[in-house]
Motif scaffolding. Structure first.
Motif, PDB file in Angstrom:
ATOM      1  N   TYR A  23      35.374 -51.651   5.059  1.00 28.03           N
ATOM      2  CA  TYR A  23      34.880 -50.567   5.913  1.00 28.03           C
ATOM      3  C   TYR A  23      33.631 -49.949   5.291  1.00 28.03           C
ATOM      4  O   TYR A  23      33.487 -48.735   5.208  1.00 28.03           O
ATOM      5  N   ALA A  24      32.700 -50.802   4.874  1.00 28.57           N
ATOM      6  CA  ALA A  24      31.517 -50.328   4.145  1.00 28.57           C
ATOM      7  C   ALA A  24      30.684 -49.370   4.979  1.00 28.57           C
ATOM      8  O   ALA A  24      30.211 -48.354   4.491  1.00 28.57           O
ATOM      9  N   LYS A  25      30.491 -49.686   6.263  1.00 28.96           N
ATOM     10  CA  LYS A  25      29.659 -48.834   7.105  1.00 28.96           C
ATOM     11  C   LYS A  25      30.277 -47.461   7.293  1.00 28.96           C
ATOM     12  O   LYS A  25      29.608 -46.437   7.190  1.00 28.96           O
ATOM     13  N   GLN A  26      31.593 -47.434   7.569  1.00 28.49           N
ATOM     14  CA  GLN A  26      32.266 -46.155   7.774  1.00 28.49           C
ATOM     15  C   GLN A  26      32.258 -45.319   6.503  1.00 28.49           C
ATOM     16  O   GLN A  26      32.062 -44.099   6.550  1.00 28.49           O
ATOM     17  N   THR A  27      32.461 -45.968   5.358  1.00 26.00           N
ATOM     18  CA  THR A  27      32.469 -45.247   4.092  1.00 26.00           C
ATOM     19  C   THR A  27      31.087 -44.706   3.772  1.00 26.00           C
ATOM     20  O   THR A  27      30.950 -43.563   3.315  1.00 26.00           O
ATOM     21  N   SER A  28      30.044 -45.510   4.013  1.00 28.00           N
ATOM     22  CA  SER A  28      28.677 -45.049   3.758  1.00 28.00           C
ATOM     23  C   SER A  28      28.347 -43.830   4.606  1.00 28.00           C
ATOM     24  O   SER A  28      27.718 -42.875   4.141  1.00 28.00           O
ATOM     25  N   GLU A  29      28.773 -43.840   5.857  1.00 24.25           N
ATOM     26  CA  GLU A  29      28.522 -42.707   6.743  1.00 24.25           C
ATOM     27  C   GLU A  29      29.268 -41.466   6.263  1.00 24.25           C
ATOM     28  O   GLU A  29      28.741 -40.350   6.275  1.00 24.25           O
ATOM     29  N   LEU A  30      30.509 -41.649   5.812  1.00 27.36           N
ATOM     30  CA  LEU A  30      31.299 -40.526   5.293  1.00 27.36           C
ATOM     31  C   LEU A  30      30.640 -39.922   4.062  1.00 27.36           C
ATOM     32  O   LEU A  30      30.524 -38.691   3.943  1.00 27.36           O
ATOM     33  N   LEU A  31      30.184 -40.767   3.154  1.00 31.57           N
ATOM     34  CA  LEU A  31      29.549 -40.277   1.937  1.00 31.57           C
ATOM     35  C   LEU A  31      28.199 -39.640   2.224  1.00 31.57           C
ATOM     36  O   LEU A  31      27.792 -38.701   1.526  1.00 31.57           O
ATOM     37  N   ARG A  32      27.505 -40.133   3.246  1.00 31.02           N
ATOM     38  CA  ARG A  32      26.249 -39.502   3.634  1.00 31.02           C
ATOM     39  C   ARG A  32      26.504 -38.077   4.125  1.00 31.02           C
ATOM     40  O   ARG A  32      25.768 -37.149   3.789  1.00 31.02           O
ATOM     41  N   LYS A  33      27.551 -37.901   4.902  1.00 31.76           N
ATOM     42  CA  LYS A  33      27.876 -36.569   5.417  1.00 31.76           C
ATOM     43  C   LYS A  33      28.261 -35.607   4.295  1.00 31.76           C
ATOM     44  O   LYS A  33      27.951 -34.423   4.347  1.00 31.76           O
TER      45      LYS A  33
END
Length: 313
Positions: free
Chosen positions: A111-121
């Motif tokens: 879930y790399a994309k979802q995790t990257s988005e979460l960490l960006r937020k």
């Protein structure tokens, strides 16, 4: 909100364990005094704090915010801040210092994309008032328990609880407090090929222009995007990965320091020693001789500033 002028900032580095990059700081040494620090400070990792008792002031960059018992603070790396208690009182805190990407990577690889988005937020600084999010407090306490008591599969449990904490915490991120210069999701994800290449090939020689080419970006645009997303230049990030890998070898093997420096991609022992000392605060030999992570942290030269392994007095 009150404004602070002429603030000097300090960098405080926490050399987290490569295989499990989360550090718990808790206990009676974390009573925060009512004496405001002369300087703001920032970290190389995410800080999450829980106030158990007392109240006071949290300064984030130039803004002052009131805190009280039960509040949770979440402060991303590279954001200057400091905390002090109300006049004539003390406040008791527990802190977690985390490298979110490295901690979650074994859990969220698919879930790399979802995790990257979460960490960006979560790349911001905010306060969750007491009672507003029982779930965040619950996961925070579960993480602390698992780190201290080490139940069966505690590494997996900490990773799972930390992910749940972040998912719930982003719901309390005020929109007006996001960083003034941020990247959209597409821009952030555009550097993922470079991050993956560094992860797999940190020990080899390659140019930053090659990383830009992997991402389909011009070298100038790549460096700008990378700096905004990661808080450092591509070369600084690469060398940080190399030093973290060297720390693991220094702890877990008897390989010579020269061999370790070559294994992680440094072609000069002097360059390795210089960068290691600048990042960790001690030489590779001193780091290897320390008996424990706590001793390594306590001997770090950044301790000479404010004694960050316990609260300032």
């Amino acid at each position: 909100m009150a404004k602070q002028k002429n603030i000097i900032t300090e960098f405080r580095n926490y050399p987290l364990r490569v295989e499990f990059p989360i550090l718990l700081l808790t206990g009676n040494q974390w009573w925060i005094s009512d004496v405001p620090s002369a300087n703001l400070h920032f970290h190389n990792c995410l800080e999450i704090g829980l106030c158990h008792e007392g109240e006071g002031t949290l300064i984030i960059q130039k803004e002052s915010r009131h805190f009280s018992a039960g509040d949770i603070t979440i402060i991303a790396r590279n954001i200057p801040h400091t905390t002090y208690s109300a006049p004539g009182t003390q406040s008791l805190w527990t802190y977690l210092f985390v490298d979110p990407q490295e901690l979650l990577d074994p859990l969220t690889g698919g879930y790399a994309k979802q995790t990257s988005e979460l960490l960006r937020k979560i790349n911001s600084a905010f306060l969750i008032p007491s009672g507003h999010s029982p779930s965040v407090s619950f996961y925070f306490n579960q993480i602390c328990y698992s780190i201290q008591e080490k139940p069966s599969n505690h590494h997996l449990k900490v990773r799972s609880d930390f992910l749940s904490l972040l998912i719930d915490a982003v719901n309390f991120l005020p929109k007006q407090e996001t960083a003034p210069e941020t990247l959209d999701s597409a821009s952030t994800l555009s550097i993922v090929p470079a991050l993956e290449y560094i992860k797999q090939n940190y020990m080899t020689t390659f140019s930053m222009d090659y990383l830009a080419e992997l991402c389909g970006l011009s070298p100038t645009h790549f460096r700008r995007i990378f700096n905004l997303a990661m808080g450092r230049s591509p070369l600084e990030y690469l060398n940080t990965v190399r030093i973290n890998k060297a720390c693991y070898q220094l702890r877990s093997t008897e390989n010579s320091i020269l061999n370790i420096s070559e294994d992680v991609g440094f072609h000069s022992i002097s360059s390795f020693n210089r960068y290691f000392s600048r990042m960790i605060g001690m030489s590779p030999r001193e780091y290897r001789c320390c008996d424990s992570q706590d001793e390594r942290l306590q001997k770090s030269k950044i301790m000479k500033f404010n004694g960050w392994m316990e609260a300032e007095r």
